[in-house]
Design an enzyme around this catalytic site. Structure first.
Site, PDB file in Angstrom:
ATOM      1  N   SER A 135       0.860  -1.175   0.000  1.00  0.00           N
ATOM      2  CA  SER A 135       0.000   0.000   0.000  1.00  0.00           C
ATOM      3  C   SER A 135       0.901   1.231   0.000  1.00  0.00           C
ATOM      4  O   SER A 135       1.649   1.448   0.946  1.00  0.00           O
ATOM      5  CB  SER A 135      -0.887  -0.035   1.253  1.00  0.00           C
ATOM      6  OG  SER A 135      -1.579   1.179   1.407  1.00  0.00           O
ATOM      7  N   LYS A 161      -1.288  -0.954  -4.264  1.00  0.00           N
ATOM      8  CA  LYS A 161      -2.441  -0.107  -3.954  1.00  0.00           C
ATOM      9  C   LYS A 161      -1.919   1.307  -3.771  1.00  0.00           C
ATOM     10  O   LYS A 161      -0.892   1.500  -3.127  1.00  0.00           O
ATOM     11  CB  LYS A 161      -3.096  -0.632  -2.671  1.00  0.00           C
ATOM     12  CG  LYS A 161      -3.985   0.348  -1.929  1.00  0.00           C
ATOM     13  CD  LYS A 161      -4.791  -0.378  -0.869  1.00  0.00           C
ATOM     14  CE  LYS A 161      -4.759   0.339   0.467  1.00  0.00           C
ATOM     15  NZ  LYS A 161      -5.515  -0.377   1.516  1.00  0.00           N
ATOM     16  N   LYS A 163      -2.930   5.268  -2.507  1.00  0.00           N
ATOM     17  CA  LYS A 163      -3.884   6.093  -1.771  1.00  0.00           C
ATOM     18  C   LYS A 163      -4.286   7.264  -2.659  1.00  0.00           C
ATOM     19  O   LYS A 163      -3.429   7.859  -3.329  1.00  0.00           O
ATOM     20  CB  LYS A 163      -3.232   6.601  -0.484  1.00  0.00           C
ATOM     21  CG  LYS A 163      -2.922   5.487   0.513  1.00  0.00           C
ATOM     22  CD  LYS A 163      -4.190   4.937   1.124  1.00  0.00           C
ATOM     23  CE  LYS A 163      -3.889   3.994   2.268  1.00  0.00           C
ATOM     24  NZ  LYS A 163      -5.121   3.519   2.932  1.00  0.00           N
ATOM     25  N   ASP A 188      -7.259   3.361  -2.886  1.00  0.00           N
ATOM     26  CA  ASP A 188      -7.949   3.458  -1.591  1.00  0.00           C
ATOM     27  C   ASP A 188      -8.155   4.932  -1.251  1.00  0.00           C
ATOM     28  O   ASP A 188      -7.185   5.680  -1.108  1.00  0.00           O
ATOM     29  CB  ASP A 188      -7.111   2.773  -0.508  1.00  0.00           C
ATOM     30  CG  ASP A 188      -7.822   2.694   0.844  1.00  0.00           C
ATOM     31  OD1 ASP A 188      -8.971   3.163   0.947  1.00  0.00           O
ATOM     32  OD2 ASP A 188      -7.218   2.154   1.798  1.00  0.00           O
ATOM     33  N   GLU A 213     -11.274   1.123  -3.219  1.00  0.00           N
ATOM     34  CA  GLU A 213     -11.529   0.873  -1.799  1.00  0.00           C
ATOM     35  C   GLU A 213     -12.105   2.116  -1.111  1.00  0.00           C
ATOM     36  O   GLU A 213     -11.568   3.215  -1.229  1.00  0.00           O
ATOM     37  CB  GLU A 213     -10.202   0.464  -1.140  1.00  0.00           C
ATOM     38  CG  GLU A 213     -10.309   0.043   0.311  1.00  0.00           C
ATOM     39  CD  GLU A 213      -8.966  -0.460   0.859  1.00  0.00           C
ATOM     40  OE1 GLU A 213      -8.050  -0.756   0.054  1.00  0.00           O
ATOM     41  OE2 GLU A 213      -8.836  -0.537   2.087  1.00  0.00           O
ATOM     42  N   ASP A 238     -13.835  -1.101   3.287  1.00  0.00           N
ATOM     43  CA  ASP A 238     -12.925  -1.262   4.428  1.00  0.00           C
ATOM     44  C   ASP A 238     -13.651  -0.679   5.652  1.00  0.00           C
ATOM     45  O   ASP A 238     -14.375  -1.407   6.357  1.00  0.00           O
ATOM     46  CB  ASP A 238     -11.595  -0.537   4.102  1.00  0.00           C
ATOM     47  CG  ASP A 238     -10.596  -0.497   5.245  1.00  0.00           C
ATOM     48  OD1 ASP A 238     -10.932  -0.887   6.360  1.00  0.00           O
ATOM     49  OD2 ASP A 238      -9.447  -0.044   5.034  1.00  0.00           O
ATOM     50  N   LYS A 262     -10.071  -6.600   8.023  1.00  0.00           N
ATOM     51  CA  LYS A 262      -9.038  -6.286   9.018  1.00  0.00           C
ATOM     52  C   LYS A 262      -9.575  -6.777  10.344  1.00  0.00           C
ATOM     53  O   LYS A 262     -10.582  -6.246  10.835  1.00  0.00           O
ATOM     54  CB  LYS A 262      -8.819  -4.774   9.116  1.00  0.00           C
ATOM     55  CG  LYS A 262      -8.124  -4.144   7.932  1.00  0.00           C
ATOM     56  CD  LYS A 262      -7.956  -2.645   8.129  1.00  0.00           C
ATOM     57  CE  LYS A 262      -7.346  -2.019   6.895  1.00  0.00           C
ATOM     58  NZ  LYS A 262      -7.389  -0.546   6.933  1.00  0.00           N
ATOM     59  N   GLY A 290      -4.264  -3.988   6.109  1.00  0.00           N
ATOM     60  CA  GLY A 290      -3.190  -3.790   7.075  1.00  0.00           C
ATOM     61  C   GLY A 290      -3.336  -2.465   7.786  1.00  0.00           C
ATOM     62  O   GLY A 290      -4.041  -1.560   7.317  1.00  0.00           O
TER      63      GLY A 290
HETATM   64  O1  OSB Z   1      -7.077   2.088   4.766  1.00  0.00           O
HETATM   65  O2  OSB Z   1      -6.018   0.306   4.412  1.00  0.00           O
HETATM   66  C1  OSB Z   1      -6.088   1.399   4.984  1.00  0.00           C
HETATM   67  C2  OSB Z   1      -2.902   2.040   7.005  1.00  0.00           C
HETATM   68  C3  OSB Z   1      -3.416   2.690   8.108  1.00  0.00           C
HETATM   69  C4  OSB Z   1      -4.773   2.936   8.157  1.00  0.00           C
HETATM   70  C5  OSB Z   1      -5.611   2.534   7.103  1.00  0.00           C
HETATM   71  C6  OSB Z   1      -5.092   1.861   6.007  1.00  0.00           C
HETATM   72  C7  OSB Z   1      -3.699   1.649   5.947  1.00  0.00           C
HETATM   73  C8  OSB Z   1      -3.036   1.025   4.810  1.00  0.00           C
HETATM   74  C9  OSB Z   1      -1.695   0.370   5.091  1.00  0.00           C
HETATM   75  O3  OSB Z   1      -3.439   1.078   3.677  1.00  0.00           O
HETATM   76  C10 OSB Z   1      -1.680  -1.068   4.804  1.00  0.00           C
HETATM   77  C11 OSB Z   1      -0.444  -1.748   5.382  1.00  0.00           C
HETATM   78  O4  OSB Z   1      -0.409  -2.022   6.609  1.00  0.00           O
HETATM   79  O5  OSB Z   1       0.469  -2.019   4.609  1.00  0.00           O
HETATM   80 MG    MG Z   2      -8.350   0.994   3.433  1.00  0.00          MG
END
Ligand code: OSB
Ligand code: MG
Length: 369
Positions: A135, A161, A163, A188, A213, A238, A262, A290
């Site tokens: 991510s 992925k 952001k 995401d 996402e 999510d 999660k 994650g």
């Molecule tokens: O939205 O998936 C998410 C990290 C912190 C809070 C929300 C998210 C995330 C990530 C990181 O996308 C995923 C990872 O741990 O590699």
């Molecule tokens: Mg997410």
């Protein structure tokens, strides 16, 4: 099993690089580590609530409060036989799934160790390795984003992925797609859009994304369903899915076609398994999200990702993608086929290094029966 000792640690770990999302930038990762003792065994849990309420309303400090004042006193000194017993004792309390999940993780670790089984086996896992991706946070500009992704691809990650947020969406996606035409790519938004500005989301529909996402609000299903009807690309939820009930309702109204599971967000591994089972029956692919976990939470994520319905790559990257020095050993290392190995030792299957844990501890509190 009688739980005779519980300890909490508020820890802070420096990330190898700042992680930027639509809700802010994180340089450090705060979380609460839970230590449970029973029958001479030690179980480890990680509560993934971060410093600010940007992802969830929970923070490290609210989790500390709810755990020390309510959840831990309801458990310490008690005879707890099954995870259902643990959940029953916490049922009088509302909300705070991240805090709940941290406690449940430590208890699962204890139970699996007592049974002499890896956590993955205790949960019903079927895979020896799990497919993973990375991510990637919002970068300074699209050029740097393409560079950063190139480095992760060189390391062996085959699913990325990115952001996104309003103003940093279609141009970033277009640049990445041009540079990597065949990449498994997903985005995401962490709930940064509304149904009114959904045209920016519709503009992403032609870039062959695996999924989009959580485009809309964290407490919404209905508008996601309206948006899904306008897209070819699958919406993946999510933040909006906090329970198996939410998952069922989301599937019923076609608010999403994929679910990010999660265990923290849904209140623990048991609820995560229930969502997995529902999705498996309903032909909804799932993957493990994650929360920038330490090696403790990562071990738990890898274990649940070994269940049969986790068919899409998880946000479970190698330890060195997050931290220079993790508190758990051995570190998770990426295999050439973009997978991580599922630990085979009993319980979480990693060893927590006491001196490293001490170095990152900001605050600790112990509870005895
Ligand atoms: O939205 O998936 C998410 C990290 C912190 C809070 C929300 C998210 C995330 C990530 C990181 O996308 C995923 C990872 O741990 O590699
Ligand atoms: Mg997410």
């Amino acid at each position: 099993m009688k739980i005779d000792f519980i300890e909490l640690r508020h820890i802070r770990m420096r990330l190898v690089a700042p992680f930027e999302t639509s809700f802010g930038v994180e340089l450090d990762r705060d979380c609460v580590i839970l230590i449970l003792r029973g029958e001479g065994l030690t179980g480890w849990g990680e509560c993934v609530a971060g410093m600010s309420p940007g992802y969830s309303y929970e923070t490290t400090m609210t989790a500390w409060h709810v755990l020390t004042d309510f959840f831990v006193p309801a458990i310490v000194g008690s005879e707890i036989v099954t995870v259902e017993d643990l959940r029953d004792r916490l049922r009088v309390f509302k909300g705070h799934p991240l805090a709940r999940a941290g406690l449940e993780m430590a208890f699962w670790d204890l139970l699996a160790q007592a049974a002499g089984k890896p956590l993955a086996t205790a949960l019903g896992g079927v895979r020896k390795t799990v497919p993973v991706g990375v991510s990637v946070g919002i970068q300074k500009d699209a050029e740097l984003l393409v560079d950063t992704i190139g480095q992760f691809i060189d390391q062996g990650y085959d699913r990325i992925k990115i952001k996104i947020k309003p103003g940093r969406d279609v141009d970033d996606v277009q640049a990445v797609r041009r540079a990597f035409p065949d990449l498994k790519l997903q985005v995401d938004a962490n709930s940064a859009y509304t149904i009114e500005d959904a045209t920016s989301i519709e503009a992403l529909d032609d870039y062959d994304l695996l999924l989009i996402e959580q485009p809309l609000a964290e407490d919404d299903l209905i508008d996601h369903s309206r948006l899904q009807a306008r897209l070819k690309t699958a919406i993946c939820l999510d933040e909006s899915i906090l329970s198996v009930r939410h998952a069922r309702q989301a599937v019923e109204i076609d608010a999403c076609r994929i679910i990010n599971i999660k265990p923290g967000r849904v209140g623990g591994l048991s609820e995560a398994m229930a969502i997995h089972n529902l999705c498996l029956e309903s032909n909804i692919p799932v993957w493990c999200g994650g929360m920038l976990e330490t090696g403790i939470g990562r071990a738990s994520n890898v274990a649940i990702a070994s269940l049969p319905g986790f068919t899409l790559p998880g946000d479970i990257s190698a330890s060195d993608r997050y931290y220079v020095e993790d508190i758990a050993d051995p570190p998770f290392v990426l295999n050439p086929d973009s997978t991580l190995d599922v630990p085979t030792k009993p319980g979480l299957g990693v060893e927590v290094l006491g001196d490293r844990l001490d170095r990152v501890t900001l605050r600790r509190e112990a509870f005895r029966a």
